[in-house]
Design a protein around this motif. Structure first.
Motif, mmCIF file in Angstrom:
data_model
loop_
_atom_site.group_PDB
_atom_site.id
_atom_site.type_symbol
_atom_site.label_atom_id
_atom_site.label_comp_id
_atom_site.label_asym_id
_atom_site.label_seq_id
_atom_site.Cartn_x
_atom_site.Cartn_y
_atom_site.Cartn_z
ATOM 1 N N THR A 294 -59.683 -19.219 19.236
ATOM 2 C CA THR A 294 -60.335 -18.762 20.463
ATOM 3 C C THR A 294 -59.466 -17.789 21.238
ATOM 4 O O THR A 294 -59.944 -17.168 22.185
ATOM 5 N N ALA A 295 -58.199 -17.682 20.865
ATOM 6 C CA ALA A 295 -57.283 -16.769 21.548
ATOM 7 C C ALA A 295 -56.123 -16.472 20.608
ATOM 8 O O ALA A 295 -55.962 -17.105 19.555
ATOM 9 N N VAL A 296 -55.308 -15.504 21.003
ATOM 10 C CA VAL A 296 -54.125 -15.147 20.226
ATOM 11 C C VAL A 296 -53.061 -16.219 20.464
ATOM 12 O O VAL A 296 -52.749 -16.546 21.612
ATOM 13 N N ASP A 297 -52.524 -16.765 19.401
ATOM 14 C CA ASP A 297 -51.524 -17.828 19.555
ATOM 15 C C ASP A 297 -50.227 -17.257 20.114
ATOM 16 O O ASP A 297 -49.986 -16.046 20.095
ATOM 17 N N ASP A 298 -49.371 -18.147 20.619
ATOM 18 C CA ASP A 298 -48.137 -17.726 21.298
ATOM 19 C C ASP A 298 -47.216 -16.936 20.367
ATOM 20 O O ASP A 298 -46.556 -15.978 20.803
ATOM 21 N N ALA A 299 -47.149 -17.343 19.103
ATOM 22 C CA ALA A 299 -46.246 -16.652 18.174
ATOM 23 C C ALA A 299 -46.652 -15.191 18.006
ATOM 24 O O ALA A 299 -45.809 -14.281 18.092
ATOM 25 N N HIS A 300 -47.945 -14.936 17.778
ATOM 26 C CA HIS A 300 -48.397 -13.551 17.618
ATOM 27 C C HIS A 300 -48.342 -12.796 18.946
ATOM 28 O O HIS A 300 -48.069 -11.588 18.977
ATOM 29 N N ARG A 301 -48.601 -13.496 20.021
ATOM 30 C CA ARG A 301 -48.532 -12.859 21.338
ATOM 31 C C ARG A 301 -47.111 -12.382 21.633
ATOM 32 O O ARG A 301 -46.897 -11.236 22.043
ATOM 33 N N ASP A 302 -46.132 -13.266 21.416
ATOM 34 C CA ASP A 302 -44.745 -12.886 21.670
ATOM 35 C C ASP A 302 -44.280 -11.812 20.678
ATOM 36 O O ASP A 302 -43.518 -10.907 21.047
ATOM 37 N N GLY A 303 -44.742 -11.930 19.431
ATOM 38 C CA GLY A 303 -44.365 -10.929 18.440
ATOM 39 C C GLY A 303 -44.865 -9.543 18.817
ATOM 40 O O GLY A 303 -44.156 -8.543 18.640
ATOM 41 N N LEU A 304 -46.093 -9.467 19.332
ATOM 42 C CA LEU A 304 -46.626 -8.169 19.755
ATOM 43 C C LEU A 304 -45.797 -7.581 20.893
ATOM 44 O O LEU A 304 -45.470 -6.382 20.885
ATOM 45 N N LYS A 305 -45.449 -8.404 21.856
ATOM 46 C CA LYS A 305 -44.701 -7.896 23.007
ATOM 47 C C LYS A 305 -43.325 -7.413 22.574
ATOM 48 O O LYS A 305 -42.849 -6.371 23.060
ATOM 49 N N ARG A 306 -42.683 -8.151 21.669
ATOM 50 C CA ARG A 306 -41.383 -7.693 21.174
ATOM 51 C C ARG A 306 -41.511 -6.383 20.411
ATOM 52 O O ARG A 306 -40.696 -5.465 20.576
ATOM 53 N N ALA A 307 -42.551 -6.296 19.588
ATOM 54 C CA ALA A 307 -42.729 -5.080 18.783
ATOM 55 C C ALA A 307 -42.999 -3.873 19.677
ATOM 56 O O ALA A 307 -42.461 -2.780 19.440
ATOM 57 N N LEU A 308 -43.830 -4.044 20.698
ATOM 58 C CA LEU A 308 -44.117 -2.921 21.594
ATOM 59 C C LEU A 308 -42.897 -2.567 22.423
ATOM 60 O O LEU A 308 -42.683 -1.385 22.755
ATOM 61 N N THR A 309 -42.101 -3.559 22.780
ATOM 62 C CA THR A 309 -40.867 -3.281 23.522
ATOM 63 C C THR A 309 -39.912 -2.442 22.671
ATOM 64 O O THR A 309 -39.315 -1.478 23.157
ATOM 65 N N ASP A 310 -39.796 -2.804 21.397
ATOM 66 C CA ASP A 310 -38.948 -2.015 20.499
ATOM 67 C C ASP A 310 -39.539 -0.632 20.259
ATOM 68 O O ASP A 310 -38.798 0.357 20.181
ATOM 69 N N ALA A 311 -40.879 -0.560 20.130
ATOM 70 C CA ALA A 311 -41.514 0.740 19.901
ATOM 71 C C ALA A 311 -41.309 1.661 21.089
ATOM 72 O O ALA A 311 -41.159 2.878 20.927
ATOM 73 N N ALA A 312 -41.278 1.101 22.291
ATOM 74 C CA ALA A 312 -41.062 1.911 23.487
ATOM 75 C C ALA A 312 -39.594 2.261 23.679
ATOM 76 O O ALA A 312 -39.267 3.102 24.522
ATOM 77 N N GLY A 313 -38.702 1.622 22.919
ATOM 78 C CA GLY A 313 -37.274 1.919 23.050
ATOM 79 C C GLY A 313 -36.643 1.303 24.273
ATOM 80 O O GLY A 313 -35.633 1.817 24.783
ATOM 81 N N ALA A 314 -37.207 0.191 24.766
ATOM 82 C CA ALA A 314 -36.682 -0.429 25.976
ATOM 83 C C ALA A 314 -35.218 -0.863 25.834
ATOM 84 O O ALA A 314 -34.420 -0.637 26.761
ATOM 85 N N PRO A 315 -34.786 -1.479 24.731
ATOM 86 C CA PRO A 315 -33.366 -1.854 24.618
ATOM 87 C C PRO A 315 -32.432 -0.646 24.710
ATOM 88 O O PRO A 315 -31.388 -0.718 25.364
ATOM 89 N N ALA A 316 -32.819 0.464 24.057
ATOM 90 C CA ALA A 316 -31.975 1.667 24.113
ATOM 91 C C ALA A 316 -31.922 2.234 25.519
ATOM 92 O O ALA A 316 -30.868 2.675 25.990
ATOM 93 N N VAL A 317 -33.062 2.220 26.204
ATOM 94 C CA VAL A 317 -33.091 2.725 27.576
ATOM 95 C C VAL A 317 -32.249 1.835 28.477
ATOM 96 O O VAL A 317 -31.512 2.318 29.360
ATOM 97 N N ALA A 318 -32.330 0.523 28.286
ATOM 98 C CA ALA A 318 -31.522 -0.393 29.094
ATOM 99 C C ALA A 318 -30.033 -0.144 28.865
ATOM 100 O O ALA A 318 -29.230 -0.150 29.815
ATOM 101 N N GLU A 319 -29.649 0.091 27.620
ATOM 102 C CA GLU A 319 -28.249 0.385 27.315
ATOM 103 C C GLU A 319 -27.825 1.697 27.959
ATOM 104 O O GLU A 319 -26.714 1.825 28.492
ATOM 105 N N ALA A 320 -28.720 2.683 27.909
ATOM 106 C CA ALA A 320 -28.419 3.966 28.560
ATOM 107 C C ALA A 320 -28.279 3.797 30.058
ATOM 108 O O ALA A 320 -27.436 4.444 30.695
ATOM 109 N N MET A 321 -29.112 2.915 30.628
ATOM 110 C CA MET A 321 -29.008 2.676 32.065
ATOM 111 C C MET A 321 -27.683 2.017 32.419
ATOM 112 O O MET A 321 -27.106 2.287 33.478
ATOM 113 N N GLU A 322 -27.166 1.155 31.525
ATOM 114 C CA GLU A 322 -25.852 0.557 31.765
ATOM 115 C C GLU A 322 -24.782 1.642 31.828
ATOM 116 O O GLU A 322 -23.937 1.659 32.732
ATOM 117 N N SER A 323 -24.812 2.539 30.836
ATOM 118 C CA SER A 323 -23.826 3.619 30.810
ATOM 119 C C SER A 323 -23.971 4.525 32.018
ATOM 120 O O SER A 323 -22.969 4.941 32.622
#
Length: 554
Positions: A294-323
């Protein structure tokens, strides 16, 4: 003439009050056709729409009239049977093919029958009216409300006659198939009508006509063989009545069945219920067997959010913001003396690092979308893999399509989400200003100390002029002032070193906070643009399953 005793009109499998009503089922069918658009087989949806339209029109027309068709092949005697029931010679009879070219209608009770006959498209020249009481033995029996139709031969050589039969068998409330002892196993009848309408047993009556040509034991034998044949073709518990149109007694059994049918005023709804259940069976393959999610399970939900975060380059941007945070802090907490030296000798590495950071931050939002789109597509494919595994192919495709509904806009949406998460680059913590003020104060003290030493040397050691004050001519103060200058410079260096450690710690927290903010906003985009459409599609599929079960309920 001997006739078999007519069986009672078959009742529905169970009390209609115990099963969903016709209106509820038609509403369910309407929802199915709406939900199935662009998802299910177009031809099936068209048939469902035709049924909805036909049911709506039939229910709006007279409910006091029951439409009964007499259909059969050439020589079966259906027109003679029609005339015998009507008590008049209304339909032409004979063995010549064909005798009846258009449907003839005999109506008991004309009030409200006109619109119904218009809808049935019965030619006005072939409409006849009869009195209400025709039964010779039971004066209280009545055919009031009966619309009896004599159809052309289903095996006519004229295509338009066969089309006329095909049209009426889909709209009649009660189907009566007239067969004779010689051709009751006619392949055309069974292949084209009995088998396709086998599920309509409750609204189908088989009439074995012309039994006057048989001996009593032959009648029973024919009925037994005919019943066996019908049951083998899927017509459950077939109702069979024997008739002979050569005498009034020969049609008594059929007339009594018609009287009971008309009096019940239920066959119209029964026919539509059967039609709805029949088309519900055709939708059953699209329903699936297992219980759907009836809905997207938590595992697939979290997996999608992680994948989109990586696709957007959020970790790299966060590291750049540190520098960037550390480099920006250096302009405030750095020891101004060392900064002056660095400017005098121009550090190309720092300039390069700042340029790379600037390009990295700019590329996070305005870089090539194509590179991101591939990662987004992979993330959308992964989130639906586990969900559609147990779904029928049509609904699996619709769930995947729902996940990709905003696929083209996602890269831009993710970029906007990251922009909203990042702080203004010109924001500076207050303690940086305090440190900078303190550093310049120390620089000022150092400069004043050096100037004091210079004046002591000039006035006290070189005697260039008379010292205006003892503080400027006493050379013995030089060591103390030099210690003050050294201490001031040391305090500046120590302040810079301490603050750098603090900046290193706060920059890590700053990067983590920025990445968390970006993840939160990317998660919001994932919910709105991907997960919500998938959930809506799954809810639509669940409602579809319930509606199909409602159509098929017995």
């Amino acid at each position: 003439m001997t006739t078999s005793a007519p069986p009672p009109v078959a009742a529905p499998p169970q009390d209609l009050a115990d099963v969903p009503g016709l209106t509820a089922r038609l509403d369910a069918l309407d929802r199915i056709t709406t939900a199935g658009a662009s998802r299910l087989d177009a031809a099936l949806l068209d048939d469902a729409a035709v049924l909805l339209d036909r049911a709506g029109q039939r229910l709006r027309l007279s409910g006091d009239h029951t439409v009964v068709t007499l259909a059969g092949g050439t020589g079966s005697g259906k027109s003679s049977l029609f005339n015998a029931l009507c008590g008049l010679e209304l339909s032409p009879t004979g063995m010549r093919r064909p005798m009846t070219s258009r449907a003839h209608a005999c109506v008991w009770g004309l009030d409200g029958a006109g619109p119904l006959l218009d809808w049935l498209d019965v030619d006005k020249r072939h409409r006849y009216a009869r009195a209400s009481a025709l039964d010779l033995q039971r004066a209280d029996d009545s055919l009031q409300g009966l619309v009896l139709l004599d159809l052309p031969d289903h095996d006519s050589i004229q295509a338009m006659h066969r089309a006329e039969v095909d049209r009426f068998v889909t709209v009649a409330d009660l189907l009566i198939w007239v067969v004779d002892p010689q051709k009751y196993a006619d392949a055309a009848l069974h292949r084209n009508y009995i088998v396709p309408f086998a599920k309509h047993a409750g609204v189908t009556l088989i009439v074995l006509n012309q039994i006057d040509r048989l001996a009593p034991d032959e009648v029973a034998e024919c009925v037994t063989d005919l019943r066996r044949l019908l049951e083998a073709e899927g017509l459950a518990k077939p109702r069979i009545v024997t008739t002979s149109a050569v005498s009034e007694e020969g049609v008594r059994g059929l007339r009594e069945v018609l009287v009971d049918t008309v009096a019940a005023r239920q066959v119209r709804s029964d026919r539509l219920l059967v039609d709805v259940a029949d088309i519900g069976e055709r939708f059953a393959p699209y329903k699936g067997d297992g219980e759907p999610p009836t809905a997207v399970d938590d595992a697939h939900r979290d997996g999608l959010k992680r994948a989109l975060t990586d696709a957007a380059g959020a970790p790299a941007v966060a590291e750049a913001m540190e520098s960037a945070y550390e480099l920006r802090a250096a302009d405030f907490i750095g020891w101004p003396v060392l900064s002056l030296v660095a400017r005098l000798r121009s550090d190309p590495l720092r300039r390069m690092r700042l340029g790379e950071l600037r390009e990295e931050l700019r590329g996070a939002f305005t870089g090539p979308v194509g590179a991101q789109q591939g990662e987004v597509d992979t993330a959308l494919l992964d989130v639906t893999d586990g969900i559609v595994a147990g779904l029928p192919p049509a609904w699996a495709r619709s769930v995947r399509a729902a996940a990709r509904r905003h696929a083209a806009d996602l890269p831009e949406e993710l970029g906007e989400a990251m922009k909203e998460a990042l702080p203004d680059f010109n924001q500076v913590p207050r303690w940086w200003w305090l440190v900078k003020t303190w550093q310049y104060f120390l620089v000022l003290v150092s400069v004043l100390g050096l100037a004091w030493i210079g004046l002591l040397v000039a006035y006290g050691a070189l005697h260039v002029a008379k010292a205006p004050s003892g503080w400027l001519g006493e050379t013995g103060l030089i060591p103390y002032v030099a210690v003050l200058v050294v201490c001031t410079l040391g305090m500046g260096w120590l302040t810079t070193a301490t603050c750098r450690n603090l900046v290193a710690l706060s920059s890590a927290r700053h990067g983590e906070r920025m990445e968390r903010h970006m993840r939160d906003r990317i998660a919001t985009v994932a919910e709105q643009k991907v997960l919500e459409p998938i959930t809506e599609e799954l809810a639509l599929y669940a409602a579809f399953r319930d509606d199909v079960d409602l159509l098929r309920a017995t």
